[in-house]
Design an enzyme around this catalytic site. Structure first.
Site, PDB file in Angstrom:
ATOM      1  N   HIS A 237      42.051  45.296  43.571  1.00 17.62           N
ATOM      2  CA  HIS A 237      41.462  44.048  44.067  1.00 17.62           C
ATOM      3  C   HIS A 237      42.437  42.874  43.884  1.00 17.62           C
ATOM      4  O   HIS A 237      42.903  42.266  44.835  1.00 17.62           O
ATOM      5  CB  HIS A 237      40.180  43.710  43.306  1.00 17.62           C
ATOM      6  CG  HIS A 237      39.118  44.759  43.340  1.00 17.62           C
ATOM      7  ND1 HIS A 237      38.441  45.127  44.486  1.00 17.62           N
ATOM      8  CD2 HIS A 237      38.574  45.508  42.343  1.00 17.62           C
ATOM      9  CE1 HIS A 237      37.544  46.047  44.193  1.00 17.62           C
ATOM     10  NE2 HIS A 237      37.589  46.299  42.909  1.00 17.62           N
TER      11      HIS A 237
HETATM   12  O1  RIB Z   1      34.878  42.636  42.312  1.00 15.54           O
HETATM   13  C1  RIB Z   1      36.163  42.809  41.804  1.00 15.54           C
HETATM   14  C2  RIB Z   1      36.623  41.575  41.082  1.00 15.54           C
HETATM   15  O2  RIB Z   1      35.751  41.299  39.968  1.00 15.54           O
HETATM   16  C3  RIB Z   1      38.020  41.749  40.474  1.00 15.54           C
HETATM   17  O3  RIB Z   1      38.673  40.519  40.448  1.00 15.54           O
HETATM   18  C4  RIB Z   1      37.707  42.215  39.089  1.00 15.54           C
HETATM   19  O4  RIB Z   1      38.765  41.944  38.182  1.00 15.54           O
HETATM   20  C5  RIB Z   1      36.499  41.365  38.746  1.00 15.54           C
HETATM   21  O5  RIB Z   1      36.949  40.080  38.366  1.00 15.54           O
END
Ligand code: RIB
Ligand code: CA
Length: 308
Positions: A237
Site C-alpha cells: 500500500h
Molecule cells: O489500508 C491500508 C493502510 O492502512 C496502509 O497505509 C496501512 O499501513 C494502514 O495504515
C-alpha cells in the site's frame, strides 16, 4: 531538482517499506520530516517505529510525534494485521533516538511556512488527522502545498469494512477536510495497491540482498497475514506512494470527484469516487487505478539494495 516531501506515517510494515524506499531515494527526494499519527498502532508506538526504521536506514530525518486519536471518532487500531508493536517480523531493536521537539502538526505548519509556494509534497500514509489539524490551524500553509500523495480510500471493496479502507475509516472527518482543501491530491487507494502484492519470489529477492534492511523487510513480508483482508500476499500500500513520486510513469488513473462518508454507519469512511463523471462535480483528486507492479518491485528492490 529534488522534491521536498514530508511523510506522515503510522508504521505498520508497509509504511516501513515506504520509508526505507524514501531513505534510499535521497537523490530524488528531500525528506524534511517524518510525522507520526495513531493508526495501525497507537501514536507512541508509531513514533517508536518511525525512529526504529530511521535508525535501520542510518538516517537523521527528524521524527515529530502527532495526533493520538482521530478528530471525532475513538481510535481503532490494526494490531490484528501488523502485530502488537506494529512491525511484527522486522525484529528491530527499540529506538536509541528520541522524537524531535514539537508536535507533528506544528512541524508540518513550520516547514510549510518556511517554504516557497507550491513546493511541499505531503505524503500521508496513515489516517489524515495531522494534515486536517494543520490545514484548520494554519490555512495559510495551503498555497505552500504542491500536492498531497495519499495512501487511502478504495475504488471498490474496503479492507476495514466492505465500504472503507483503513486510513479513511479511522478518521473520515480528517479525510473529508483534506479532500476538500483544494490542493492537488493523488489518491492511492486499494484499487491499485492490491495490484502491488509482494510475491514470494520478490520477497525472497529482497531477503537475498544480505543487508539488515533486506532482512527486516523479508521478516515483515513473510509473516503470515490474517485471513479476510482480501489478498493472499502483502500489498505494498504505502510504498506505492513513494513509487509514484519516483516513477509516475508506472501508474495510471484519472481525475475524479471524490467524496468521503463521515457518518458512523456501515458506509463510514467510504470514498465515493465519481469514476464516470456522473455527478458533474469538479474533480478534487487524481485517482490512481493501475500500476506496473512487476517493474515497481524491480526498481524498488534496486533502490533498497543501496541501504545497509
Ligand atoms: O489500508 C491500508 C493502510 O492502512 C496502509 O497505509 C496501512 O499501513 C494502514 O495504515
Ligand atoms: Ca500506513
Amino acid at each position: 531538482m529534488r522534491e521536498t516531501i514530508i511523510i506522515d506515517t503510522d508504521p505498520g510494515q508497509d509504511d516501513a517499506v515506504a520509508l526505507l524506499l524514501a531513505f534510499a531515494s535521497r537523490d530524488r527526494l528531500d525528506l524534511r520530516a517524518l510525522t507520526t499519527v495513531a493508526g495501525n498502532v497507537p501514536v507512541a508506538q508509531t513514533t517508536a517505529n518511525a525512529l526504529r526504521i530511521r535508525e535501520l536506514a542510518r538516517a537523521e530525518t527528524p521524527v515529530h510525534r502527532g495526533a493520538e486519536s482521530p478528530l471525532l471518532f475513538p481510535l481503532e487500531t490494526a494490531e490484528f494485521v501488523c502485530g502488537p508493536d506494529g512491525l511484527a517480523g522486522a525484529d528491530l531493536p527499540p529506538p536509541q533516538g528520541e522524537p524531535a521537539p514539537g508536535h507533528a502538526v506544528e512541524a508540518i505548519i513550520a516547514l510549510c511556512r518556511a517554504a516557497p509556494d507550491d513546493s511541499v509534497t505531503l505524503c500521508p500514509l496513515g489516517p489524515l488527522s495531522n494534515l486536517a489539524l494543520a490545514f484548520r490551524l494554519a490555512p495559510d500553509i495551503l498555497p505552500k502545498v504542491k500536492r498531497i500523495v495519499s495512501m487511502g480510500g478504495a475504488l471498490g471493496l474496503g479492507n476495514m469494512t466492505p465500504a472503507a479502507e483503513f486510513n479513511i475509516y479511522v478518521d473520515p472527518h480528517a479525510a473529508a477536510i483534506v479532500y476538500g482543501c483544494g490542493r492537488p491530491i493523488v489518491m492511492m487507494g486499494l484499487g491499485v495497491t492490491h495490484q502491488a502484492l509482494a510475491s514470494h519470489e520478490q520477497v525472497a529477492a529482497i531477503g537475498a540482498l544480505g543487508t539488515a534492511t533486506g532482512k527486516a523487510i523479508h521478516g515483515m513480508l513473510t509473516r503470515p497475514r490474517p485471513g479476510g483482508l482480501g489478498t493472499a500476499g502483502h500489498p505494498m500500500h504505502d510504498p506505492c506512494v513513494i513509487a509514484f513520486l519516483l516513477w509516475p510513469e508506472l501508474f495510471e488513473g484519472r481525475d475524479c470527484f471524490v467524496e468521503v462518508e463521515t457518518s458512523d454507519g456501515s458506509q463510514r469512511g467510504r470514498t465515493t469516487i465519481d469514476w464516470n463523471g456522473r455527478l458533474k462535480r469538479p474533480a478534487n483528486a487524481h485517482v490512481v487505478a493501475g500500476v506496473q507492479a512487476h517493474e515497481l518491485f524491480e526498481r524498488m528492490t534496486q533502490r533498497l539494495a543501496t541501504l545497509a
